[in-house]
Motif scaffolding. Structure first.
Motif, PDB file in Angstrom:
ATOM      1  N   ARG A 164     -67.981-115.292  -4.711  1.00 49.94           N
ATOM      2  CA  ARG A 164     -66.601-115.931  -5.144  1.00 49.94           C
ATOM      3  C   ARG A 164     -66.484-117.004  -4.471  1.00 49.94           C
ATOM      4  O   ARG A 164     -66.238-118.271  -5.040  1.00 49.94           O
ATOM      5  N   GLU A 165     -66.462-117.096  -3.144  1.00 51.68           N
ATOM      6  CA  GLU A 165     -66.041-118.275  -2.611  1.00 51.68           C
ATOM      7  C   GLU A 165     -67.219-119.258  -2.630  1.00 51.68           C
ATOM      8  O   GLU A 165     -66.862-120.439  -2.638  1.00 51.68           O
ATOM      9  N   SER A 166     -68.297-118.900  -2.699  1.00 55.68           N
ATOM     10  CA  SER A 166     -69.512-119.969  -2.944  1.00 55.68           C
ATOM     11  C   SER A 166     -69.215-120.661  -4.242  1.00 55.68           C
ATOM     12  O   SER A 166     -69.540-121.881  -4.352  1.00 55.68           O
ATOM     13  N   HIS A 167     -69.035-119.638  -5.294  1.00 59.98           N
ATOM     14  CA  HIS A 167     -68.801-120.415  -6.607  1.00 59.98           C
ATOM     15  C   HIS A 167     -67.697-121.518  -6.579  1.00 59.98           C
ATOM     16  O   HIS A 167     -67.556-122.676  -7.203  1.00 59.98           O
ATOM     17  N   ARG A 168     -66.434-121.096  -5.749  1.00 59.73           N
ATOM     18  CA  ARG A 168     -65.220-121.744  -5.880  1.00 59.73           C
ATOM     19  C   ARG A 168     -65.687-123.019  -4.950  1.00 59.73           C
ATOM     20  O   ARG A 168     -65.027-124.112  -5.373  1.00 59.73           O
ATOM     21  N   LEU A 169     -66.471-123.090  -3.901  1.00 58.18           N
ATOM     22  CA  LEU A 169     -66.828-124.282  -3.237  1.00 58.18           C
ATOM     23  C   LEU A 169     -67.549-125.231  -4.406  1.00 58.18           C
ATOM     24  O   LEU A 169     -67.467-126.429  -4.429  1.00 58.18           O
ATOM     25  N   VAL A 170     -68.620-124.733  -4.892  1.00 57.02           N
ATOM     26  CA  VAL A 170     -69.455-125.555  -5.815  1.00 57.02           C
ATOM     27  C   VAL A 170     -68.614-126.197  -6.964  1.00 57.02           C
ATOM     28  O   VAL A 170     -68.861-127.301  -7.306  1.00 57.02           O
ATOM     29  N   GLU A 171     -67.558-125.342  -7.404  1.00 55.26           N
ATOM     30  CA  GLU A 171     -66.853-125.914  -8.528  1.00 55.26           C
ATOM     31  C   GLU A 171     -66.175-127.135  -8.255  1.00 55.26           C
ATOM     32  O   GLU A 171     -65.421-127.828  -9.212  1.00 55.26           O
ATOM     33  N   THR A 172     -65.882-127.496  -6.961  1.00 60.28           N
ATOM     34  CA  THR A 172     -64.983-128.655  -6.302  1.00 60.28           C
ATOM     35  C   THR A 172     -65.763-129.975  -6.769  1.00 60.28           C
ATOM     36  O   THR A 172     -65.230-131.096  -6.553  1.00 60.28           O
ATOM     37  N   VAL A 204     -69.357-130.685  -2.840  1.00 58.51           N
ATOM     38  CA  VAL A 204     -70.126-130.079  -1.904  1.00 58.51           C
ATOM     39  C   VAL A 204     -71.128-130.884  -1.278  1.00 58.51           C
ATOM     40  O   VAL A 204     -71.809-131.440  -2.404  1.00 58.51           O
ATOM     41  N   ILE A 205     -71.591-131.015  -0.116  1.00 57.91           N
ATOM     42  CA  ILE A 205     -72.566-131.760   0.386  1.00 57.91           C
ATOM     43  C   ILE A 205     -73.610-130.802   0.629  1.00 57.91           C
ATOM     44  O   ILE A 205     -73.611-129.836   1.181  1.00 57.91           O
ATOM     45  N   GLY A 206     -74.891-131.207   0.173  1.00 57.57           N
ATOM     46  CA  GLY A 206     -76.061-130.338   0.183  1.00 57.57           C
ATOM     47  C   GLY A 206     -75.933-129.007  -0.542  1.00 57.57           C
ATOM     48  O   GLY A 206     -75.219-128.960  -1.703  1.00 57.57           O
ATOM     49  N   LYS A 207     -76.344-127.812   0.124  1.00 56.25           N
ATOM     50  CA  LYS A 207     -76.198-126.551  -0.705  1.00 56.25           C
ATOM     51  C   LYS A 207     -75.740-125.654  -0.032  1.00 56.25           C
ATOM     52  O   LYS A 207     -75.564-125.515   1.305  1.00 56.25           O
ATOM     53  N   VAL A 208     -74.860-124.742  -0.892  1.00 54.06           N
ATOM     54  CA  VAL A 208     -74.373-123.302  -0.340  1.00 54.06           C
ATOM     55  C   VAL A 208     -75.133-122.240  -0.472  1.00 54.06           C
ATOM     56  O   VAL A 208     -75.495-121.918  -1.636  1.00 54.06           O
ATOM     57  N   VAL A 209     -75.270-121.378   0.573  1.00 57.06           N
ATOM     58  CA  VAL A 209     -76.070-120.262   0.563  1.00 57.06           C
ATOM     59  C   VAL A 209     -75.518-119.004   0.804  1.00 57.06           C
ATOM     60  O   VAL A 209     -74.423-119.096   1.934  1.00 57.06           O
ATOM     61  N   VAL A 210     -75.712-117.783   0.442  1.00 62.55           N
ATOM     62  CA  VAL A 210     -75.165-116.516   0.811  1.00 62.55           C
ATOM     63  C   VAL A 210     -76.437-115.747   1.173  1.00 62.55           C
ATOM     64  O   VAL A 210     -77.185-115.625   0.356  1.00 62.55           O
ATOM     65  N   ALA A 211     -76.387-115.330   2.309  1.00 66.69           N
ATOM     66  CA  ALA A 211     -77.420-114.363   2.678  1.00 66.69           C
ATOM     67  C   ALA A 211     -77.042-112.977   3.115  1.00 66.69           C
ATOM     68  O   ALA A 211     -75.639-112.549   3.207  1.00 66.69           O
ATOM     69  N   THR A 212     -77.990-112.080   3.078  1.00 62.09           N
ATOM     70  CA  THR A 212     -77.709-110.572   3.596  1.00 62.09           C
ATOM     71  C   THR A 212     -77.174-110.439   4.891  1.00 62.09           C
ATOM     72  O   THR A 212     -76.364-109.442   5.093  1.00 62.09           O
ATOM     73  N   GLU A 213     -77.445-111.705   5.704  1.00 60.94           N
ATOM     74  CA  GLU A 213     -77.022-111.300   7.062  1.00 60.94           C
ATOM     75  C   GLU A 213     -77.128-112.775   7.752  1.00 60.94           C
ATOM     76  O   GLU A 213     -77.402-113.474   7.113  1.00 60.94           O
TER      77      GLU A 213
END
Length: 328
Positions: A308-316, A319-328
């Motif tokens: 949800r936080e990553s989508h919120r960031l992209v919706e702005t 964002v510079i570059g890419k937002v990534v979500v990792a298992t760890e």
């Protein structure tokens, strides 16, 4: 799996829900992948907000990196245990899951020098940039001229710049609206960075005879400016979907407007291994240090909250570059 059970805004409770769904049957060309990291693109946001919920829950996510667990009977390029990265298909369940079934013909071997999160930032934007430069615009290593990259600090813009600099001899002019965006665009290799609010004047000062090509992720209201900035028979490649777009200003100088949609091959040419080969070539460039990951924000673990936080960031859209979500 993490899915949207109804379409809607990013903060709606039903936009990110943990659910249990059966995986699709493994096809002859498919891989079953243990997902280790995903990244979020504007298309993820669009799908979440607008999908038809009558078809059931929507597992979101395209970009992913992970490890092969099982291979289909006709898979020839991968074995169990291979680390991979890919952008998937808009026609199949997404990557926001512990395990995902994906067609091997659109999967690449993960760059050895990148971790899973760094690799997950790359596939969708790399495929998009590669196809628009070398398929739509037909650029080669001998190509010369000016390429205008609108939104040079964005995910696709970053890769258009890097690949153009690495594999052609064109001069890249990138647009930016903030100092940190301009700095990023230069790090990606742009020789010139201009203020997007003064696009016409600043580009004309750098390329008074005109630019040969334009990459456009934000086309609404810009067609006349593009027509003025382009040389005779210049070309635009767009990736957005502006309603009621009028390209008539391009006619006087016989300029061309192209669309790039990286899901065309998975949807309409599923037998093609072009994207597999493309991603393997990109992995070599990444391992050599010729190009670099565009990951600029990393969240973990993969949960409804972090997605949800990553989508919120992209919706702005800032964002510079890419937002990534990792298992760890």
């Amino acid at each position: 799996m993490i899915a949207a059970t109804e379409n809607g805004p990013v903060d709606a409770p039903q936009s990110f829900v943990e659910i249990d769904l059966e995986l699709p049957d493994l096809g002859a060309h498919d891989l079953l992948v243990a997902v280790k990291a995903v990244s979020v693109n504007p298309v993820d946001v669009k799908v979440r907000a607008s999908f038809d919920p009558s078809g059931g829950p929507k597992v979101l996510g395209f970009d992913a990196a992970g490890t092969v667990l099982t291979i289909g009977a006709e898979v020839i390029d991968f074995t169990v245990g291979d680390d991979v990265y890919y952008a998937g298909s808009i026609a199949r369940p997404g990557s926001n899951a512990e395990r995902q079934v994906v067609d091997s013909r659109i999967v690449g071997h993960k760059p050895a020098e990148l971790d899973f999160a760094q690799a997950a930032a790359m596939p969708l934007t790399t495929i998009t940039a590669w196809e628009l430069l070398f398929d739509r615009l037909r650029l080669t290593e001998e190509s010369r001229g000016h390429l205008l990259v609108v939104a040079g600090a964005g995910g696709v813009g970053s890769m258009v710049t890097q690949l153009a600099r690495a594999l052609t001899d064109v001069t890249v002019i990138a647009t930016a609206a903030r100092g940190e965006s301009a700095d990023w665009a230069r790090q990606m290799g742009a020789q010139h960075v201009v203020d997007r609010h003064r696009l016409r004047a600043e580009v004309a000062a750098i390329a008074p005879e005109g630019v040969s090509w334009i990459f456009s992720p934000f086309s609404a209201g810009n067609v006349k400016t593009y027509a003025d900035l382009l040389v005779v028979r210049g070309e635009v490649v767009a990736i957005d979907e502006p309603a009621g777009l009028d390209t008539l200003p391009l006619k006087e100088k016989s300029q061309s407007w192209h669309w790039e949609f990286m899901f065309t091959r998975p949807l309409h040419e599923p037998e093609s291994s072009y994207q597999h080969e493309l991603l393997d070539q990109a992995a070599q460039l990444l391992d050599e240090g010729t190009i670099r990951t565009t990951m600029n924000r990393r969240l973990s673990p993969i949960t409804p909250e972090t997605l949800r936080e990553s989508h919120r960031l992209v919706e702005t859209s800032s964002v510079i570059g890419k937002v990534v979500v990792a298992t760890e």
